[in-house]
Enzyme design. Structure first.
Site, mmCIF file in Angstrom:
data_model
loop_
_atom_site.group_PDB
_atom_site.id
_atom_site.type_symbol
_atom_site.label_atom_id
_atom_site.label_comp_id
_atom_site.label_asym_id
_atom_site.label_seq_id
_atom_site.Cartn_x
_atom_site.Cartn_y
_atom_site.Cartn_z
ATOM 1 N N ARG A 24 28.624 53.716 44.778
ATOM 2 C CA ARG A 24 29.949 53.178 44.463
ATOM 3 C C ARG A 24 30.889 54.288 43.987
ATOM 4 O O ARG A 24 32.070 54.314 44.341
ATOM 5 C CB ARG A 24 29.834 52.101 43.386
ATOM 6 C CG ARG A 24 31.148 51.375 43.147
ATOM 7 C CD ARG A 24 31.013 50.255 42.156
ATOM 8 N NE ARG A 24 32.252 49.501 42.048
ATOM 9 C CZ ARG A 24 32.729 49.001 40.916
ATOM 10 N NH1 ARG A 24 32.053 49.157 39.790
ATOM 11 N NH2 ARG A 24 33.854 48.338 40.905
ATOM 12 N N HIS A 51 34.513 55.167 45.684
ATOM 13 C CA HIS A 51 35.745 55.163 44.904
ATOM 14 C C HIS A 51 36.398 56.543 44.884
ATOM 15 O O HIS A 51 37.626 56.651 44.803
ATOM 16 C CB HIS A 51 35.470 54.687 43.477
ATOM 17 C CG HIS A 51 35.411 53.202 43.349
ATOM 18 N ND1 HIS A 51 36.084 52.503 42.368
ATOM 19 C CD2 HIS A 51 34.752 52.258 44.088
ATOM 20 C CE1 HIS A 51 35.849 51.206 42.503
ATOM 21 N NE2 HIS A 51 35.034 51.038 43.541
ATOM 22 N N ASN A 88 38.734 51.488 38.393
ATOM 23 C CA ASN A 88 37.607 52.364 38.063
ATOM 24 C C ASN A 88 37.005 52.094 36.695
ATOM 25 O O ASN A 88 36.045 52.760 36.296
ATOM 26 C CB ASN A 88 38.051 53.833 38.153
ATOM 27 C CG ASN A 88 38.260 54.289 39.581
ATOM 28 O OD1 ASN A 88 37.553 53.846 40.484
ATOM 29 N ND2 ASN A 88 39.234 55.159 39.799
ATOM 30 N N HIS A 122 26.691 46.797 49.662
ATOM 31 C CA HIS A 122 26.463 45.760 48.653
ATOM 32 C C HIS A 122 25.045 45.205 48.704
ATOM 33 O O HIS A 122 24.699 44.331 47.911
ATOM 34 C CB HIS A 122 27.466 44.615 48.832
ATOM 35 C CG HIS A 122 28.847 44.946 48.361
ATOM 36 N ND1 HIS A 122 29.921 44.101 48.526
ATOM 37 C CD2 HIS A 122 29.336 46.044 47.731
ATOM 38 C CE1 HIS A 122 31.006 44.651 48.015
ATOM 39 N NE2 HIS A 122 30.680 45.828 47.528
#
Length: 331
Positions: free
Chosen positions: A62, A66, A94, A194
């Site tokens: 992740r 990001h 974030n 995911h």
């Protein structure tokens, strides 16, 4: 270096052959002479961290997403805010990025600075760590070219509109990925990340509490699953850390169960479940649910593509001495 449970290998060279000619200096053996033990050092740290904290793989993956989705894969997300500079970490999107990923990169960087000081960039560490951890939990190996430089800037401005969110409508999701050069097929594959990790209850509370005037829960949910989530998240407003696994069946294994779950009404987030009903994304959900090899194939290709997104090279950036600080004070 051995990578168990590997289903797919897609080489950098076969990928680059599809792209226009560039002056890129990125190459898989970038550190072969300047830091020959790069991969050995990284693997040692990664293995220890993942064994002691099994959420590390999902957290690092992740973190990689990001970072790359905002101005490219340049480790700008790793910069800590100071009195002189607000960083990407201050953006709302974030705030929930797990600390395990940051801790891992700090550990790897420290070990590499002892082995070969001032050589390996934080952005390369993050890109390879995300790949290796995916492999460690059962996912595909894909080649990661090296030679990225670290950004000299980090700002919360524009971060939130650059990242997908749990409630982002499908039209906006598709437009967001398209703006970064990703097709619908590639988007569906990337969201398959995911299959590991978890989401905080606040991200899907709208689906299990007071969903509408006629239904307490989102009818797209499997009813038994929805009731389980209601029990799990009953106190989420007082305990923001409450969370649920994205994949209820194999939460720690990188596989195609995520897509099978979507077909059964077990998609945790609104944006997840929407992919199995939207005619633009459903064919790819069904394809990846039926064939894990095809999912791994496209995930590897898409991750390689993402790892090359707006990277800094040569004099466009630095090799930071610390991943959470610029080499020079920002005023």
């Amino acid at each position: 270096m051995a990578f168990p449970n590997t289903v797919f290998v897609f080489t950098l060279f076969s990928f680059l052959s599809l792209l226009p000619s560039t002056e890129s200096v990125l190459t898989p053996d970038y550190y072969s002479k300047t830091c020959p033990k790069f991969h050995d050092v990284l693997q040692t740290v990664l293995s220890g961290k993942q064994l002691s904290n099994p959420t590390t793989a999902a957290a690092t993956l992740r973190l990689f997403f990001h970072d790359c989705f905002v101005n490219g894969c340049d480790a700008s997300l790793l910069i800590a805010s100071t009195a002189f500079n607000k960083s990407e970490l201050d953006a709302d999107s974030n705030m929930s990025v797990a600390g395990d990923g940051f801790d891992l990169i700090t550990r790897v960087k420290t070990a590499l600075e002892l082995e070969c000081p001032g050589i390996v960039s934080c952005s390369d560490i993050l890109a390879v760590s995300a790949r290796d951890l995916v492999v460690m939990v059962g996912g595909p190996f894909y080649e990661v070219p090296l030679g990225r430089k670290d950004s000299r800037e980090s700002s919360p401005v524009n971060v939130d509109k650059s990242l997908p969110k749990a409630l982002t409508p499908m039209n906006d999701l598709l437009a967001l990925f398209a703006s970064k050069g990703f097709s619908v097929e590639e988007m569906v594959a990337l969201v398959g990340a995911h299959t590991i990790g978890f989401s905080h209850c606040k991200e899907f509370a709208n689906r299990i509490f007071h969903f509408s005037k006629t239904s307490e829960v989102d009818p797209a949910y499997n009813p038994t699953y929805a009731q389980g989530l209601r029990k799990l998240c009953h106190n989420y407003t007082k305990d923001p850390a409450m969370s649920a696994f994205n994949d209820v069946y194999t939460p720690g294994k990188f596989d195609n169960m995520y897509y099978k779950n979507l077909q059964r009404g077990l998609g945790l987030l609104s944006s997840d479940q929407a992919m199995v009903t939207d005619p633009r994304t459903k064919p790819f959900v069904d394809r990846y649910a039926a064939n894990q090899t095809e999912f791994f194939d496209m995930f590897g290709r898409s991750m390689l593509k993402l790892s090359l997104f707006m990277v800094k090279e040569n004099n466009d950036g630095d090799v930071r001495r610390r991943c959470d600080q610029f080499n020079t004070i920002q005023i």
